[in-house]
Design a protein around this motif. Structure first.
Motif, PDB file in Angstrom:
ATOM      1  N   ALA A  41     -86.684-127.387  47.519  1.00  0.00           N
ATOM      2  CA  ALA A  41     -87.375-128.683  47.496  1.00  0.00           C
ATOM      3  C   ALA A  41     -87.247-129.345  46.126  1.00  0.00           C
ATOM      4  N   ASN A  42     -87.312-128.540  45.065  1.00  0.00           N
ATOM      5  CA  ASN A  42     -87.133-129.093  43.718  1.00  0.00           C
ATOM      6  C   ASN A  42     -85.733-129.665  43.543  1.00  0.00           C
ATOM      7  N   ARG A  43     -84.733-128.931  44.063  1.00  0.00           N
ATOM      8  CA  ARG A  43     -83.353-129.441  43.974  1.00  0.00           C
ATOM      9  C   ARG A  43     -83.201-130.731  44.781  1.00  0.00           C
ATOM     10  N   MET A  44     -83.872-130.784  45.928  1.00  0.00           N
ATOM     11  CA  MET A  44     -83.836-131.988  46.768  1.00  0.00           C
ATOM     12  C   MET A  44     -84.393-133.194  46.000  1.00  0.00           C
ATOM     13  N   ARG A  45     -85.547-133.007  45.357  1.00  0.00           N
ATOM     14  CA  ARG A  45     -86.160-134.120  44.623  1.00  0.00           C
ATOM     15  C   ARG A  45     -85.303-134.518  43.417  1.00  0.00           C
ATOM     16  N   SER A  46     -84.715-133.500  42.741  1.00  0.00           N
ATOM     17  CA  SER A  46     -83.836-133.804  41.594  1.00  0.00           C
ATOM     18  C   SER A  46     -82.639-134.643  42.025  1.00  0.00           C
ATOM     19  N   ALA A  47     -82.169-134.393  43.253  1.00  0.00           N
ATOM     20  CA  ALA A  47     -81.010-135.135  43.762  1.00  0.00           C
ATOM     21  C   ALA A  47     -81.405-136.511  44.285  1.00  0.00           C
ATOM     22  N   GLY A  48     -82.734-136.784  44.346  1.00  0.00           N
ATOM     23  CA  GLY A  48     -83.190-138.113  44.759  1.00  0.00           C
ATOM     24  C   GLY A  48     -83.477-138.246  46.244  1.00  0.00           C
ATOM     25  N   TYR A  49     -83.810-137.107  46.899  1.00  0.00           N
ATOM     26  CA  TYR A  49     -84.079-137.143  48.344  1.00  0.00           C
ATOM     27  C   TYR A  49     -85.474-136.612  48.669  1.00  0.00           C
ATOM     28  N   VAL A  86     -83.040-127.530  61.312  1.00  0.00           N
ATOM     29  CA  VAL A  86     -82.252-128.744  61.081  1.00  0.00           C
ATOM     30  C   VAL A  86     -83.132-129.690  60.281  1.00  0.00           C
ATOM     31  N   VAL A  87     -82.566-130.229  59.197  1.00  0.00           N
ATOM     32  CA  VAL A  87     -83.342-131.125  58.350  1.00  0.00           C
ATOM     33  C   VAL A  87     -82.553-132.410  58.092  1.00  0.00           C
ATOM     34  N   LEU A  88     -83.281-133.520  58.060  1.00  0.00           N
ATOM     35  CA  LEU A  88     -82.698-134.795  57.646  1.00  0.00           C
ATOM     36  C   LEU A  88     -83.372-135.206  56.347  1.00  0.00           C
ATOM     37  N   LEU A  89     -82.550-135.376  55.320  1.00  0.00           N
ATOM     38  CA  LEU A  89     -83.065-135.830  54.029  1.00  0.00           C
ATOM     39  C   LEU A  89     -82.785-137.318  53.890  1.00  0.00           C
ATOM     40  N   ALA A  90     -83.733-138.053  53.340  1.00  0.00           N
ATOM     41  CA  ALA A  90     -83.584-139.494  53.142  1.00  0.00           C
ATOM     42  C   ALA A  90     -83.646-139.800  51.655  1.00  0.00           C
ATOM     43  N   ARG A  91     -82.763-140.658  51.213  1.00  0.00           N
ATOM     44  CA  ARG A  91     -82.722-141.082  49.806  1.00  0.00           C
ATOM     45  C   ARG A  91     -84.030-141.779  49.452  1.00  0.00           C
ATOM     46  N   VAL A  92     -84.605-141.392  48.323  1.00  0.00           N
ATOM     47  CA  VAL A  92     -85.878-141.994  47.890  1.00  0.00           C
ATOM     48  C   VAL A  92     -85.645-143.423  47.439  1.00  0.00           C
TER      49      VAL A  92
END
Ligand code: MG
Length: 169
Positions: free
Chosen positions: A93-101, A163-169
């Motif tokens: 989750a931290n990597r996800m937020r760092s990547a802007g998602y 299955v996950v969908l990530l959305a750009r912040v």
């Protein structure tokens, strides 16, 4: 110009063998989605063997194009022996937020012959949402059996897909 995609999708899968728990066997306590289940069998694993959190972690890492859970947290590393899988998911989750998602939504299927998952589904959903720092409405958990066939159906393994969908912040 920022060319990062608006959405990224990821899939994760995990399986752990289940063995009788002490005193008759080497199985660990059965933990799925961060919630302990009472059962006479539990996973054989280096960490706590939470197949659901492992599948979710790999789904997020996969969506990001990051190294997978086995590369980030190798089972040869004593640092992860007996580790709560919470920390693997928090790292993803931290990597996800760092990547802007952020999580758009997450759908998890856990396949386990017994015990029934329905009594802990709400608790798993709340726990996973908390670890991800997302709304519970974005998290869905489904439980299935394997109809008494093959290793999962014979109670000798637990399986999870995410299955996950990530959305750009
Ligand atoms: Mg695993």
């Amino acid at each position: 110009m920022d060319s990062a995609p608006t959405f990224r999708i990821g899939h994760g899968y995990d399986l752990h063998r289940l063995e009788p728990t002490p005193p008759t066997g080497p199985g660990r306590p059965l933990i799925l989605g961060g919630i302990r289940l009472e059962h006479d069998r539990g996973p054989i694993s280096h960490s706590d063997g939470d197949a659901a959190l492992h599948a979710i972690t790999d789904a997020i890492l996969g969506a990001l194009g990051e190294p997978d859970i086995g590369e980030l947290f190798p089972d040869s590393d004593p640092a992860w022996k007996d580790a709560a899988s919470d920390q693997f998911l928090i790292e993803a989750a931290n990597r996800m937020r760092s990547a802007g998602y952020n999580i758009s939504n997450l759908d998890v299927t856990i396949i386990l012959e017994r015990p029934k998952l329905s009594p802990i589904k709400a608790a798993m959903r709340a726990k996973i949402a908390e670890l991800l720092g997302t709304d519970q409405a974005a998290v869905n958990i489904k439980g299935k059996t394997h109809e008494q066939v093959d290793a999962v159906g014979e109670g000798r393994a637990v399986e999870a897909h995410a299955v996950v969908l990530l959305a750009r912040v």
